[in-house]
Design an enzyme around this catalytic site. Sequence first.
Site, PDB file in Angstrom:
ATOM      1  CB  VAL D 165      -0.965   0.009   1.208  1.00  0.00           C
ATOM      2  CG1 VAL D 165      -1.704   1.337   1.300  1.00  0.00           C
ATOM      3  CG2 VAL D 165      -1.969  -1.137   1.082  1.00  0.00           C
ATOM      4  CE  LYS D 166       4.798   5.952   2.636  1.00  0.00           C
ATOM      5  NZ  LYS D 166       6.070   6.041   3.346  1.00  0.00           N
ATOM      6  CB  ALA D 167       5.210   0.416  -2.884  1.00  0.00           C
TER       7      ALA D 167
END
Lengths: 290, 290, 290, 290
Positions: D165-167
């Site tokens: 999700v962060k990427a």
Amino acid sequence: MNTSVAFIGLGAMGYRMAAHLPKQFDTVYVWNRNFDKAKQHATEYKTQAVELQQAVQADIIFSCLPTSQDVEDLIQTLEIKSGAIWVDCTSGVPESARKLSQQLAEKNVKFLDAPVSGQTIGAENATLTFMVGGEKSAFDQAFATMQVMGKLIKHVGDSGAGFAVKAVNNMMMAVHLCAAAEGFTTLKAHGVNLNEALDCINASSGKSGVTEAVLPQRVFNRSFPLTFALPLLAKDTGIAVDLIREAKLSAPVIGLTQSLIQTANNLAEPNSDFSTAIKMYELWNKITLD
Amino acid sequence: MNTSVAFIGLGAMGYRMAAHLPKQFDTVYVWNRNFDKAKQHATEYKTQAVELQQAVQADIIFSCLPTSQDVEDLIQTLEIKSGAIWVDCTSGVPESARKLSQQLAEKNVKFLDAPVSGQTIGAENATLTFMVGGEKSAFDQAFATMQVMGKLIKHVGDSGAGFAVKAVNNMMMAVHLCAAAEGFTTLKAHGVNLNEALDCINASSGKSGVTEAVLPQRVFNRSFPLTFALPLLAKDTGIAVDLIREAKLSAPVIGLTQSLIQTANNLAEPNSDFSTAIKMYELWNKITLD
Amino acid sequence: MNTSVAFIGLGAMGYRMAAHLPKQFDTVYVWNRNFDKAKQHATEYKTQAVELQQAVQADIIFSCLPTSQDVEDLIQTLEIKSGAIWVDCTSGVPESARKLSQQLAEKNVKFLDAPVSGQTIGAENATLTFMVGGEKSAFDQAFATMQVMGKLIKHVGDSGAGFAVKAVNNMMMAVHLCAAAEGFTTLKAHGVNLNEALDCINASSGKSGVTEAVLPQRVFNRSFPLTFALPLLAKDTGIAVDLIREAKLSAPVIGLTQSLIQTANNLAEPNSDFSTAIKMYELWNKITLD
Amino acid sequence: MNTSVAFIGLGAMGYRMAAHLPKQFDTVYVWNRNFDKAKQHATEYKTQAVELQQAVQADIIFSCLPTSQDVEDLIQTLEIKSGAIWVDCTSGVPESARKLSQQLAEKNVKFLDAPVSGQTIGAENATLTFMVGGEKSAFDQAFATMQVMGKLIKHVGDSGAGFAVKAVNNMMMAVHLCAAAEGFTTLKAHGVNLNEALDCINASSGKSGVTEAVLPQRVFNRSFPLTFALPLLAKDTGIAVDLIREAKLSAPVIGLTQSLIQTANNLAEPNSDFSTAIKMYELWNKITLD
């Protein structure tokens, strides 16, 4: 032959092209904005340097100018002989061809968009390719004059079709140029011997006009000779994407390549050959293709 | 010659490649997972169908399998003759070549990544191109065996370089395929005669292996013969973008093309030739390239 | 106020926008090609349904039509009151704005390109944003009429600037739509909970109007309500890339996105909402965003 | 609470995050490679600066390091307390999370990938978003510790989901950054007032985190403050495209954007904020966004 022929625009291409006409035709007029060049051509090749107004009294009138706009501007000022055929070898805009075709038809003049490929060497050796749009009957009438200067003379469709083929040809070449730049940058980054790799690829499915001619003759030897200016390639790729927009097509790779060529042109020094687009990639990746 | 040679993997390529070896070499072992094919080969070309373990006692061992993973899996199970050279003609992964090269070095076996181009017709006529990575001395020792099956045999760099050249070649071909699809779609949308346009472009700067061979032989005639499967092209373009990622390069056209080939492959029917990627564009634009 | 106002084009936007004008202005003419709609509006909101020729005798004339071409066609047929200001809320073409601005100036009529954002809900609640190009003095004169229908009323530059901002806004939205489609497809493929991920992203740097409104309200619930048709988004992205071409800019992501929206539009069923562009990605990746 | 907590890695984020822990927990160990920073933290916030080996005897162990590789290298050297939960706030690689998760499970330690968003200001105000992958039970156990430092704490899936999700969030932000650069360059080239246009777009469908925060706070004022380094954004976009490659997805806009961010990073000066990617466009187009 008795057909009189004129050639308007004696640039790097036109000067060499017009030189072949006297071999077959008795009356060959030449004209150039810088008129000294026309006089020099007359001396060198036994053509006749004449006023523009006289030139357009020829049966077949060739033009070879930088852009369609130049051709439009010129034609507005002229009284062309009724029954003449105007053969425009500019790498021009299809829409402009259709407009000029209609305008000239009212004066009983036929317009053919007849861009050429083969560069100055092809012009010199009369081995050019002519890709011609317009009425088939006019194409047939002008065929003999084109044949003196070229090897492959093709009628590709109605008015504008010739310009479209040229624009798409140059656009595809631009894609191949980017593919080659990216592909060989990748190989160099991984320590591959570029010359050996090029030999392999030129014997394989990945070859293109760019890998066969541009990489070995212009890039790997770092010569980048100015024979086809980058701004002209940028113009041609722009014509291609305009054709795509008009027809509401999906052509993502061409669209991206046009952006990249535009970028390279925005960044380039004046008088850069189209092949210097590769230098943009070299800068981006800190890798030189030599 | 006295050198003993083995060929492992008698698929469409391998079967034809191995057929040339007995012309020059007395001892030619062949092996295939479906062993009937090996026996058929032995009957047809006077090779020897042997157990895998015997095959890898040859001086020079060729392999030609679908993927690097297949080669790795196979090699883990084998006791290869010390001093042998393993020549892998798979279109494989550079990183895998380096790994196998190191592993086999411990057993005094040299590994060459030696993918080929030229398709089945090139395999049949022994006109393949070998692009070879690995130690130059091993390349020199294996040269004669490759020469029996190919025409252009090139050492392109250290271990992995051969696979890299093949992946980049196929990647560039994929870019040319997209360029051709987009370019000719544009011409068709504007009423241009595609066959005449193709003749012009093939005589001009925009030509490529795709315009010279794929368009006339596979697309315009709607044959799309299955000689190189689309999933394999998707695999190869993936190898190319992995090389780009590893080296942190900027290669936007290749990146986009890989996405498009991936899309075409996701959408394609099973057993589709790579050239059917053009059908994706036909669907998108409601234009058929015929 | 004494200012007389007209509203031409009572579509989904115009009908709701014109409804606010009688709150502040005594004389409000409305006109629509399907005139029954004008009569219905008059009944419902106490406006006056009048002949087109009378409508253009108002001091401030609003238009809200599908395309700039529709506005041009309409205006050619009219005798507009000298001194009037024409405020065009169409999502139009900057070049057309400049052309109309010049044409109308000869008749002492000012033209403002004043596209709006906020969709039908914004039209209903009078919370639209007006992005206005043209003469500042005309903007000031028309300000009060726009303020009745909108919340944020901005003069963004000379003639055409309003249309440019709208086209670029919609183009950026299209890019965000593709980014969201690709990003959430990636997350789904890796087993991530999309609703939780959306909450995180909407609280983080990767949020956009698309992640905040389009994904939860149109996509994840599979409603895709038709409030802004995909062909109109395709038109707007085309206007944006034409602006880029005119100025010879490098804008690769916008160029690619325009290709993709064009593709989605070519493939879509009639009457599809812009958000259905995401279904193209779902088809390509065999992943549904729900 | 009695739970003991450790925080490893006191960089710009970690230093501020760990500062909140003593508000709720009695035992808070801190460790940093440059140990002076740990001692300073202990003095300033009443945490305990301890040897690394003691830190990993805490019940909940946070880490916040530059890359997953750093976390892997560190963990290999440690004897972590059985029963502990390791919460890694690094912006890391999903595959690495799965690997560490398995390795630590053998030692009865749970691993959560729990990257955060909100930047240093969010760390300071304890308003960070935690996007967490791993076992739900471990998430529940660690929830209270994360809540001290954040506002939105979400379990988004199995091991690796948090990093994914962060990427993807950062990748989407990168796309929005390119869209904004290209869109506003287009507007500036056409003479539009950028500040007024930004107000309009931020009230319209084309808004994003980039138009709301990055353009006004970093670009238009030419400050480009270094709070999130461009190489880290390049790393994160690389993680996103690796996820796309693994799942064989078609994501052309993300692919192109990753190329562009890679290019910007290759060209940038050291210690450049991610927002300086816009300067690449400024160079390409000879237009400054101010």
